[in-house]
Design an enzyme around this catalytic site. Structure first.
Site, PDB file in Angstrom:
ATOM      1  N   ARG A  62      36.167  54.180 -42.194  1.00  0.00           N
ATOM      2  CA  ARG A  62      37.497  54.588 -41.756  1.00  0.00           C
ATOM      3  C   ARG A  62      37.978  53.700 -40.619  1.00  0.00           C
ATOM      4  O   ARG A  62      39.133  53.281 -40.597  1.00  0.00           O
ATOM      5  CB  ARG A  62      37.478  56.069 -41.331  1.00  0.00           C
ATOM      6  N   ASP A  85      41.909  58.264 -47.727  1.00  0.00           N
ATOM      7  CA  ASP A  85      41.030  59.041 -48.588  1.00  0.00           C
ATOM      8  C   ASP A  85      39.675  58.355 -48.546  1.00  0.00           C
ATOM      9  O   ASP A  85      39.606  57.121 -48.527  1.00  0.00           O
ATOM     10  CB  ASP A  85      41.561  59.103 -50.029  1.00  0.00           C
ATOM     11  N   SER A  86      38.614  59.147 -48.509  1.00  0.00           N
ATOM     12  CA  SER A  86      37.302  58.537 -48.335  1.00  0.00           C
ATOM     13  C   SER A  86      36.236  59.350 -49.020  1.00  0.00           C
ATOM     14  O   SER A  86      36.479  60.477 -49.472  1.00  0.00           O
ATOM     15  CB  SER A  86      36.996  58.403 -46.845  1.00  0.00           C
TER      16      SER A  86
HETATM   17  P1  ITT Z   1      41.613  65.267 -44.942  1.00  0.00           P
HETATM   18  O1  ITT Z   1      41.960  66.641 -44.491  1.00  0.00           O
HETATM   19  O2  ITT Z   1      42.057  64.226 -43.976  1.00  0.00           O
HETATM   20  O3  ITT Z   1      41.983  64.953 -46.366  1.00  0.00           O
HETATM   21  P2  ITT Z   1      38.867  65.540 -45.854  1.00  0.00           P
HETATM   22  O4  ITT Z   1      38.006  66.573 -45.206  1.00  0.00           O
HETATM   23  O5  ITT Z   1      39.317  65.729 -47.266  1.00  0.00           O
HETATM   24  O6  ITT Z   1      40.039  65.192 -44.827  1.00  0.00           O
HETATM   25  P3  ITT Z   1      38.060  62.829 -46.415  1.00  0.00           P
HETATM   26  O7  ITT Z   1      39.021  62.680 -47.522  1.00  0.00           O
HETATM   27  O8  ITT Z   1      38.175  61.865 -45.290  1.00  0.00           O
HETATM   28  O9  ITT Z   1      38.022  64.267 -45.731  1.00  0.00           O
HETATM   29  O10 ITT Z   1      36.596  62.775 -46.972  1.00  0.00           O
HETATM   30  C1  ITT Z   1      36.209  63.400 -48.178  1.00  0.00           C
HETATM   31  C2  ITT Z   1      34.737  63.742 -48.130  1.00  0.00           C
HETATM   32  O11 ITT Z   1      33.955  62.541 -48.082  1.00  0.00           O
HETATM   33  C3  ITT Z   1      34.331  64.532 -46.892  1.00  0.00           C
HETATM   34  O12 ITT Z   1      34.456  65.917 -47.132  1.00  0.00           O
HETATM   35  C4  ITT Z   1      32.881  64.122 -46.708  1.00  0.00           C
HETATM   36  O13 ITT Z   1      32.046  64.871 -47.562  1.00  0.00           O
HETATM   37  C5  ITT Z   1      32.873  62.674 -47.198  1.00  0.00           C
HETATM   38  N1  ITT Z   1      33.078  61.751 -46.071  1.00  0.00           N
HETATM   39  C6  ITT Z   1      34.142  60.928 -45.883  1.00  0.00           C
HETATM   40  N2  ITT Z   1      34.033  60.244 -44.735  1.00  0.00           N
HETATM   41  C7  ITT Z   1      32.869  60.634 -44.181  1.00  0.00           C
HETATM   42  C8  ITT Z   1      32.199  60.296 -42.988  1.00  0.00           C
HETATM   43  O14 ITT Z   1      32.711  59.450 -42.105  1.00  0.00           O
HETATM   44  N3  ITT Z   1      31.031  60.889 -42.730  1.00  0.00           N
HETATM   45  C9  ITT Z   1      30.506  61.787 -43.579  1.00  0.00           C
HETATM   46  N4  ITT Z   1      31.068  62.166 -44.725  1.00  0.00           N
HETATM   47  C10 ITT Z   1      32.247  61.601 -45.037  1.00  0.00           C
END
Ligand code: ITT
Length: 202
Positions: free
Chosen positions: A186, A74-75
């Site tokens: 990540r 999660d990020s």
């Molecule tokens: P999952 O399907 O894997 O859950 P997700 O689209 O929800 O993917 P993340 O949980 O990895 O994506 O990230 C949540 C949000 O945080 C993502 O929609 C972006 O707005 C931001 N984000 C995370 N990592 C990023 C990155 O490497 N570059 C740009 N924005 C990022």
């Protein structure tokens, strides 16, 4: 001998490729599959209030449902002057989940009066490994930087066009995927997961 199967709790092919490369570099011969390989397993609600809680929730749910070890991440983007927001709300900051453009534009508007000295921010990522017996580990990675006043670059996704990583003159959206993975939140979290995978599955 059949290879140990490891599931990654995402439908994002880019994340699967990235973790696959990191595990292979570390000499780990695992069969890595995405959540798409188990379409009958529903997505987990991210009800946690930290990245680590959400990563663990997703990993445990997938491990329980499939009987296999599962990795989840999660990020999000954490802005200093907003006390860490959008944080776990990064994907739905503007109200619509996954509307990257609206999320980025809302954030830029909120920060329009903030000068360069106070535009510090970082991407954060928690990566969790859960086993079907309930064993769990979670690690974290960060990429520090500053926020630009306008988007630049077309690579990547999300807030990449406005985050300029520390020590760089370009935004994340101007880096190649390999350049970004080498310094990204990540990439760091996935690399920190290698010794954990070796310990529990090696
Ligand atoms: P999952 O399907 O894997 O859950 P997700 O689209 O929800 O993917 P993340 O949980 O990895 O994506 O990230 C949540 C949000 O945080 C993502 O929609 C972006 O707005 C931001 N984000 C995370 N990592 C990023 C990155 O490497 N570059 C740009 N924005 C990022």
């Amino acid at each position: 001998m059949t290879r140990q199967r490891l599931i990654l709790a995402t439908r994002n092919a880019g994340k699967i490729t990235e973790l696959h490369a990191i595990l292979a570099d570390a000499g780990l011969d695992l069969e890595l599959v995405g959540a798409d390989a188990y379409p009958e397993v529903p997505d987990t609600k991210e009800t946690g209030v930290t990245f680590a809680e959400n990563a663990l929730l997703k990993a445990h749910a997938l491990a329980r449902a499939t009987g296999l070890p599962a990795v989840a991440d999660d990020s999000g983007l954490c802005v200093d002057v907003l006390n860490g927001a959008p944080g776990i709300f990064s994907a739905r900051w503007s109200g619509t989940h996954g509307d990257d453009k609206a999320n980025l534009n809302l954030l830029l508007a909120q920060l329009s009066d903030i000068d360069d000295a106070h535009r510090g921010a970082h991407f954060a990522c928690a990566a969790a490994l859960a086993l079907p017996d309930g064993t769990e580990r979670v690690v974290e990675g960060r990429m520090e930087g500053v926020l630009r006043h306008a988007p630049t670059g077309t690579n990547g996704f999300g807030y990449d066009p406005i985050l300029q990583p520390e020590g760089h003159e370009v935004t994340c959206a101007e880096l190649t995927p390999a350049e970004k993975n080498a310094i990204s939140h990540r990439g760091k979290a996935f690399r920190a997961l290698v010794p954990v995978v070796k310990e529990l599955l090696g």
